[in-house]
Design an enzyme around this catalytic site. Structure first.
Site, PDB file in Angstrom:
ATOM      1  N   HIS A  83      61.108  80.313 120.633  1.00 61.99           N
ATOM      2  CA  HIS A  83      62.300  80.865 120.364  1.00 61.99           C
ATOM      3  C   HIS A  83      62.270  82.317 121.270  1.00 61.99           C
ATOM      4  O   HIS A  83      61.311  83.105 121.032  1.00 61.99           O
ATOM      5  CB  HIS A  83      62.375  81.195 118.949  1.00 61.99           C
ATOM      6  CG  HIS A  83      62.675  80.058 117.897  1.00 61.99           C
ATOM      7  ND1 HIS A  83      62.302  79.882 116.663  1.00 61.99           N
ATOM      8  CD2 HIS A  83      63.232  78.566 118.112  1.00 61.99           C
ATOM      9  CE1 HIS A  83      62.441  78.724 116.309  1.00 61.99           C
ATOM     10  NE2 HIS A  83      63.252  78.042 117.215  1.00 61.99           N
ATOM     11  N   GLU A  86      61.828  85.579 119.917  1.00 64.14           N
ATOM     12  CA  GLU A  86      60.693  85.989 119.058  1.00 64.14           C
ATOM     13  C   GLU A  86      59.632  86.219 119.971  1.00 64.14           C
ATOM     14  O   GLU A  86      58.972  85.428 120.574  1.00 64.14           O
ATOM     15  CB  GLU A  86      60.385  84.781 118.036  1.00 64.14           C
ATOM     16  CG  GLU A  86      61.588  84.547 117.080  1.00 64.14           C
ATOM     17  CD  GLU A  86      61.498  83.245 116.217  1.00 64.14           C
ATOM     18  OE1 GLU A  86      60.271  82.602 116.097  1.00 64.14           O
ATOM     19  OE2 GLU A  86      62.609  82.950 115.722  1.00 64.14           O
ATOM     20  N   HIS A 197      55.349  82.397 116.224  1.00 68.50           N
ATOM     21  CA  HIS A 197      57.035  82.944 115.980  1.00 68.50           C
ATOM     22  C   HIS A 197      57.026  84.112 115.568  1.00 68.50           C
ATOM     23  O   HIS A 197      55.971  84.907 115.123  1.00 68.50           O
ATOM     24  CB  HIS A 197      57.743  81.770 115.116  1.00 68.50           C
ATOM     25  CG  HIS A 197      57.766  80.614 115.688  1.00 68.50           C
ATOM     26  ND1 HIS A 197      59.025  79.891 115.950  1.00 68.50           N
ATOM     27  CD2 HIS A 197      56.852  79.556 116.058  1.00 68.50           C
ATOM     28  CE1 HIS A 197      58.993  78.850 116.728  1.00 68.50           C
ATOM     29  NE2 HIS A 197      57.740  78.299 116.561  1.00 68.50           N
ATOM     30  N   GLU A 288      54.163  82.755 111.861  1.00 66.20           N
ATOM     31  CA  GLU A 288      55.199  83.859 111.834  1.00 66.20           C
ATOM     32  C   GLU A 288      54.309  85.074 111.854  1.00 66.20           C
ATOM     33  O   GLU A 288      53.749  85.295 110.588  1.00 66.20           O
ATOM     34  CB  GLU A 288      56.222  83.598 110.639  1.00 66.20           C
ATOM     35  CG  GLU A 288      56.697  82.221 110.440  1.00 66.20           C
ATOM     36  CD  GLU A 288      57.986  82.003 111.328  1.00 66.20           C
ATOM     37  OE1 GLU A 288      58.314  82.921 112.089  1.00 66.20           O
ATOM     38  OE2 GLU A 288      58.324  80.824 111.643  1.00 66.20           O
TER      39      GLU A 288
HETATM   40 ZN   LIG Z   1      61.033  80.756 115.563  1.00 64.45          ZN
END
Ligand SMILES: [Zn+2]
Ligand SMILES: *[C@@H]1O[C@H](CO)[C@@H](O)[C@H](O)[C@H]1NC(C)=O
Ligand SMILES: *[C@@H]1O[C@H](CO)[C@@H](O)[C@H](O)[C@H]1NC(C)=O
Ligand SMILES: *[C@@H]1O[C@H](CO)[C@@H](O)[C@H](O)[C@H]1NC(C)=O
Length: 454
Positions: A83, A86, A197, A288
């Site tokens: 992404h 990110e 991410h 994350e």
């Molecule tokens: Zn992401």
């Protein structure tokens, strides 16, 4: 300029360049070129393809044999910035490269052992076009998608989405970045991976999707290797400075132990971690790593320190379980032999590669293996598996097959059709369309709601 002076420059420029800030795509490219030119003995730079706008997707491989696979040495990968907005993962992976190279040059045991036992592939940005569009907002999603506006973490074939959908979206129609990763997965037998991410702080593990659609929402969609995935996720969260607390961000969690089953958190279709696990027999987590998708540059040194130990400890987990080769009746490596572990019925059974190798991540314990290969007796053996990461090696075990005595030809094992999504339809596409449409619309809604989270 003398060549030794040039060498010195090459050696020192990369470390100088590695300030804590957000490097542009071309700065990353330059950095990777410099590191690989200065360390040809332990690094190898290659591209897995181009983004939609034609930017190279560079991968730096590190290891004592960086250019080629070595039998018995497992292949690891880290992917960041799928992404485009990110961005912490880009910074962390560049720092990690610097740290591995520095550790090796300083002859530190951990780096020598890691690079001697593992080949590590690092893709700092999977979505350079998205990064170019990203704004620095903590939550918004500008720059998340690729140049065609596609969310790459919804763009992979999905084993749960049904055969009809696999065929509709065949490989050629997928996004350039997704095709590049699919091709990459075919080029090496990757064993363990993580995908970095931002927008939450949690280690998420497969599955992200389920064949039950929303029936199971709120419940987990567990893989046959759930024990291994939970362990891997905890290795990250407990080696991270604070992820294991599970309550670091206001808008997500709390997560017990700082980990979550992907589907339990929220269902998604076409994700990369399910693809890695189901089709490439590579165990992948989605990490994350920051509440804010675009942390302030002055926070980067502390964020690196929070993650450094976890990033290294996670790589070492590639040495869980058992590895080895399968040999046929004449002592040659058997490619495409099915190596199964009793009680773990993988959607697509794990198969040996062209060297006859298999890698199977397992927690310590006793496991019964079943090896199936055309023209040979099925081989069953029970193995007592120790904990390998501390020794930087999984337990080694080769399977020696015996040719089947009878002359009757065995029918080849039936392949689960979802394991081969490019197969032409057998029964003429009788799958009901409406059920899938409803499911897709449902997923679309969830996707919109979740855009601001990860
Ligand atoms: Zn992401
Ligand atoms: C690399 O590993 C091999 C065994 O796999 C060992 O013999 C050798 O000493 C190791 N080298 C280093 C530098 O650790
Ligand atoms: C595994 O098998 C060995 C014997 O081969 C036995 O001593 C051991 O207790 C078993 N371990 C477990 C966890 O069952
Ligand atoms: C998957 O399907 C393609 C095309 O039909 C075929 O060439 C390939 O061998 C199949 N792969 C497996 C593992 O069966």
């Amino acid at each position: 300029m003398s060549s030794s002076l040039l060498f010195l420059l090459l050696l020192f420029v990369p470390t100088l360049m590695l300030e804590f800030r957000y490097h542009s795509n071309s700065e990353i490219e330059q950095y990777l070129f410099q590191v690989s030119a200065a360390n040809p003995d332990i690094t190898h730079l290659y591209s897995i393809g181009k983004s939609v706008k034609g930017q190279q997707l560079w991968v730096l491989a590190l290891g004592l044999s960086p250019r080629h696979h070595t039998v018995g040495v497992p292949e690891f990968k880290y992917v960041a910035n799928m992404h485009g907005n990110e961005v912490l993962g880009r910074v962390l992976l560049l720092q990690l490269i610097g740290e591995l190279v520095r550790g090796y040059r300083d002859e530190e045991a951990w780096s020598l052992q890691l690079l001697n036992s593992t080949r590590i592939h690092i893709l700092p940005t999977m979505n350079p076009d998205g990064f170019d569009e990203a704004d620095t907002h903590c939550l918004f999603s500008r720059g998340r998608f690729n140049y065609n506006g596609v969310d790459l973490n919804r763009g992979f074939p999905d084993a749960f989405a049904g055969l009809r959908k696999q065929q509709q979206l065949n490989e050629e129609q997928r996004e350039a970045e997704v095709r590049a990763v699919i091709g990459w997965l075919k080029s090496e037998t990757f064993v363990l991976s993580a995908n970095l991410h931002g927008g939450a702080v949690v280690a998420s593990y497969p599955y992200d999707n389920s064949d039950r659609g929303f029936d199971l929402t709120g419940a987990a969609s567990v893989t046959p290797d759930d024990d291994v995935f939970v362990h891997l996720a905890k290795v990250y969260s407990y080696n991270h400075a604070s992820m294991h607390r599970g309550d670091l961000c206001d808008d997500s969690g709390p997560f017990r132990d700082g980990i979550t089953n992907g589907y339990h958190w929220y269902p998604l279709e076409g994700g990369m971690q399910d693809y890695n696990y189901v089709w490439a027999q590579c165990l992948e987590l989605t990490l994350e790593l920051s509440c804010c998708k675009f942390p302030q540059p002055n926070e980067l040194p502390a964020l690196w320190m929070d993650n450094k130990k976890a990033l290294l400890a996670y790589i070492q987990q590639i040495h869980l379980g058992v590895k080895g080769r399968v040999f046929d009746g004449s002592g040659s490596p058997a490619q495409n032999a099915v190596v199964e572990v009793e009680g773990r019925s993988n959607m697509c059974p794990f198969r040996t590669n062209k060297h006859g190798e298999y890698y199977r991540l397992l927690l310590p314990g006793n496991y019964t293996f079943k090896v199936t290969y055309a023209g040979h007796d099925v081989l069953t053996e029970t193995l007592s598996v120790p904990y390998g990461p501390d020794q930087y090696s999984a337990m080694k075990h080769d399977f020696m097959l015996r040719r089947t005595a009878s002359t009757t030809v065995q029918a080849p094992a039936e392949l689960n059709p979802t394991c081969n999504y490019t197969l032409p339809p057998k029964g003429g596409g009788a799958t009901s369309g409406s059920a899938w449409t409803g499911l897709t619309v449902g997923f679309g809604l969830v996707t919109v709601l979740q855009l601001l989270i990860d």
